[in-house]
Design a protein around this motif. Sequence first.
Motif: not given
Length: 250
Positions: A18, A28, A30, A33
Amino acid sequence: MTKKFKDYYDCDYALELSQRIVVVYPQFQTDRFLSLLSPSLEQLEFNDRQVLLASSLKEVLSLNYQETIALFEKILGPELESSLGMFTEGYWLWPIGKYVELYGDTDFEISTSFSKELTKRFTGEFCMRPIILAFPEQSMQLLLKWSLDENKRVRRLASECIRIRLPWAKKLYTALDYFDIYSELLTNLKDDSDKTIQKSVANNLNDLYKDDPVRFETIISAWETEDTTKECIWIIKHASRTKRKRESSI
């Protein structure tokens, strides 16, 4: 105790992946995720870990397939100089290849182009196989072209991804359906000086023998001439190991 290969793909690995993505894609998420992974990732076997990592990437990235591959291209890093290193230096790219394997079989150009770049840092035979199934003739023509590529890792990919019995993969019989192209492809590689390519071609032919001994002999007999190179002699010997075993058991 020796660390199992699957255990390299744990939550610490996911955090490192990540962080690589965030450098080129700050949006993104993280935390999201990791939250998709943490309940079960380290309890899974190898392939299931790759599937979970790839599917979680897909869920978190608010991008279409083409945009996602463009992002992945930015994190690939430098090409490996040697034929080896795919499972030592390039191991971290496995979920990226799994992403293409799972979601890339409807976009021939983007997926094959990325697989070619991926194999220069890791390996591309697994993500190429669904593409070969979806676009057999186009794929075989492309692999024939790759068998003459200046990059030895691309030449190896041309052979390795079309193996009938590639380990860790489902059987693939496209080589038999397009045998003339397949034979020409392997012939382009039969004198290659790179040992990983020689092993791939030999394993390819050993796979072929198990399913079609007649076609195996067609290729081998065409290669056995008074001008056969030492590289080709090694390939033929290594490719014939199942044949020798069967003959010795009779």
